[in-house]
Write an enzyme that holds these catalytic residues in place. Structure first.
Site, PDB file in Angstrom:
ATOM      1  CE  LYS A 109      -4.257  -1.799   2.189  1.00 38.62           C
ATOM      2  NZ  LYS A 109      -4.871  -1.951   3.629  1.00 38.62           N
ATOM      3  CE  LYS A 190     -12.259  -8.951   2.756  1.00 35.06           C
ATOM      4  NZ  LYS A 190     -11.650  -8.582   4.122  1.00 35.06           N
ATOM      5  CE  LYS A 193     -14.704  -1.029   7.585  1.00 40.43           C
ATOM      6  NZ  LYS A 193     -13.230  -0.785   7.376  1.00 40.43           N
TER       7      LYS A 193
HETATM    8  P1  ATP Z   1     -11.680  -2.208   3.985  1.00 36.93           P
HETATM    9  O1  ATP Z   1     -12.085  -2.172   2.585  1.00 36.93           O
HETATM   10  O2  ATP Z   1     -11.265  -0.918   4.446  1.00 36.93           O
HETATM   11  O3  ATP Z   1     -10.333  -3.305   4.213  1.00 36.93           O
HETATM   12  P2  ATP Z   1     -13.340  -4.026   5.187  1.00 36.93           P
HETATM   13  O4  ATP Z   1     -14.772  -4.187   4.830  1.00 36.93           O
HETATM   14  O5  ATP Z   1     -12.476  -5.251   4.675  1.00 36.93           O
HETATM   15  O6  ATP Z   1     -12.606  -2.747   4.893  1.00 36.93           O
HETATM   16  P3  ATP Z   1     -12.092  -4.516   7.608  1.00 36.93           P
HETATM   17  O7  ATP Z   1     -11.850  -3.062   8.632  1.00 36.93           O
HETATM   18  O8  ATP Z   1     -10.921  -4.656   6.930  1.00 36.93           O
HETATM   19  O9  ATP Z   1     -13.282  -4.225   6.701  1.00 36.93           O
HETATM   20  O10 ATP Z   1     -12.326  -5.615   8.483  1.00 36.93           O
HETATM   21  C1  ATP Z   1     -13.214  -5.616   9.660  1.00 36.93           C
HETATM   22  C2  ATP Z   1     -13.523  -6.957   9.840  1.00 36.93           C
HETATM   23  O11 ATP Z   1     -14.512  -7.261   8.994  1.00 36.93           O
HETATM   24  C3  ATP Z   1     -12.584  -7.991   9.802  1.00 36.93           C
HETATM   25  O12 ATP Z   1     -12.929  -8.857  10.979  1.00 36.93           O
HETATM   26  C4  ATP Z   1     -12.852  -8.603   8.690  1.00 36.93           C
HETATM   27  O13 ATP Z   1     -12.265  -9.906   8.484  1.00 36.93           O
HETATM   28  C5  ATP Z   1     -14.400  -8.637   8.342  1.00 36.93           C
HETATM   29  N1  ATP Z   1     -14.816  -8.554   6.721  1.00 36.93           N
HETATM   30  C6  ATP Z   1     -14.425  -7.716   6.057  1.00 36.93           C
HETATM   31  N2  ATP Z   1     -14.892  -7.748   4.861  1.00 36.93           N
HETATM   32  C7  ATP Z   1     -15.456  -9.180   4.885  1.00 36.93           C
HETATM   33  C8  ATP Z   1     -16.178 -10.002   4.003  1.00 36.93           C
HETATM   34  N3  ATP Z   1     -16.450  -9.383   2.654  1.00 36.93           N
HETATM   35  N4  ATP Z   1     -16.614 -11.121   4.361  1.00 36.93           N
HETATM   36  C9  ATP Z   1     -16.398 -11.474   5.786  1.00 36.93           C
HETATM   37  N5  ATP Z   1     -15.507 -10.782   6.588  1.00 36.93           N
HETATM   38  C10 ATP Z   1     -15.174  -9.577   6.138  1.00 36.93           C
HETATM   39 MG    MG Z   2     -10.190  -5.154   4.596  1.00 38.00          MG
END
Ligand code: ATP
Ligand code: MG
Length: 320
Positions: A109, A190, A193
């Site tokens: 990153k 995946k 967010k």
């Molecule tokens: P970013 O895009 O900023 O990485 P994110 O949605 O992946 O956001 P994180 O802050 O990385 O969110 O993760 C927060 C929690 O949500 C972690 O426990 C991660 O494993 C879970 N999580 C995130 N996206 C998924 C997904 N698509 N399916 C299952 N669990 C998820």
């Molecule tokens: Mg993430």
């Protein structure tokens, strides 16, 4: 009682992936462990954020954690517990540039880009502080954070060896099995967010109409055989994702034979899953004082629990 700790970054609207993969297992962990759940606003600052949007995002995530049934936990906002950044500095003063440079996330990153923030480089030490301050004996960790938690262990071991036994060295364990939800428009990635294109992402506060539209447009394939609705992650990633989503959200595949029916059923269970959360969110949003009071009490407890750990670390290093 064992301690469970988890932090969510306020970098966008929470998604169905966050609910099924993180918030639901976090809610279940409340039975039988002392849970600390935080909104890690300091980690958000490792990349540029608009201050007003960051503030709104912190408020939204904080309210959603309550709406998602985490009210039996100690809920807090990371920056309201100063020991996190204080211990992070002490750990930065034990970590080596070489080991931070090896972190895959930093490599991917930011490394080599002149305007990468210094905090993106050092944030694994803040994450180590987030963990070590609460002295958990086990840390459930998914693949993407594994290297950072291994670094946390290395830093704790090195600190204890250099300055005396201050930190509990946590063991890495498999996370409680949450569902993994893929992007509806791009089932090879995946549902995340912070992704720019939200067309395949169901946000927790999406209205039923928006959910219906996003599921209706979900990528499937042109298979029309009588067994088209089946799991096959390699050849049918979109269909597989919808089936897993349907089941994770409490639905059943029974008597579903077409993609249309699969999408209708998935929409229904997702809308029903989110309805109570959205109702509760709307109530809480009417009472920001209540939410604020909960987080103020949570931060007070965190300050109390973490103070002796910080003091021990300072004393061991000859400061404080
Ligand atoms: P970013 O895009 O900023 O990485 P994110 O949605 O992946 O956001 P994180 O802050 O990385 O969110 O993760 C927060 C929690 O949500 C972690 O426990 C991660 O494993 C879970 N999580 C995130 N996206 C998924 C997904 N698509 N399916 C299952 N669990 C998820
Ligand atoms: Mg993430």
């Amino acid at each position: 009682m064992n301690t469970t700790l988890s932090l969510l970054k306020p970098t966008g609207h929470l998604t169905l992936g966050n609910l099924l993969g993180a918030l639901r297992p976090m809610a279940l962990a409340q039975d039988g462990s002392d849970c600390f759940y935080g909104v890690c606003d300091l980690h958000a600052l490792t990349v540029a954020q608009d201050p007003a949007r960051l503030r709104a995002s912190v408020r939204e995530v904080a309210t959603l954690l309550l709406a998602a049934g985490l009210e039996r936990s100690t809920l807090f906002i990371q920056s309201h517990v100063p020991s996190h950044s204080e211990l992070a500095y002490l750990l930065e003063s034990t970590a080596y540039v070489g080991e931070l440079n090896r972190m895959i996330q930093f490599k991917e990153k930011g490394r080599g880009q002149p305007s990468t923030r210094a905090s993106l480089f050092t944030y694994p030490t803040l994450m180590a502080a987030d963990i070590l301050l609460y002295r958990p004996t086990q840390v459930p960790v998914g693949e993407d954070q594994r290297q950072h938690v291994e670094l946390t262990r290395d830093l704790a071991i090195r600190f204890n060896a250099t300055y005396g036994p201050v930190f509990t060295v946590p063991e890495l364990v498999r996370p409680a099995l949450g569902a993994r939800v893929m992007d509806l428009a791009d089932p090879s990635s995946k549902m995340g967010k912070s992704h720019a294109d939200g067309s395949g992402i169901i946000y927790l506060l999406d209205s039923p109409d928006v959910i219906r539209r996003k599921v209706a447009r979900a990528v499937t394939d042109s298979d029309t055989g009588s067994d088209a609705v089946r799991r096959d992650p390699v050849n049918k990633p979109g269909v597989t994702n919808l089936i897993e989503l349907l089941e994770a959200a409490g639905g059943s595949l029974e008597s579903i034979t077409t993609y249309g029916a699969l999408k209708t059923a998935t929409t229904e269970v997702v809308v029903e899953l989110l309805r109570p959360l959205q109702v509760r969110y709307a109530e809480l949003a009417q009472h920001p004082d209540h939410v604020q009071a909960r987080y103020a009490a949570g931060a007070a407890r965190c300050r109390e629990v973490t103070a002796p750990v910080l003091l021990d670390a300072q004393a061991a290093m000859g400061i404080g």
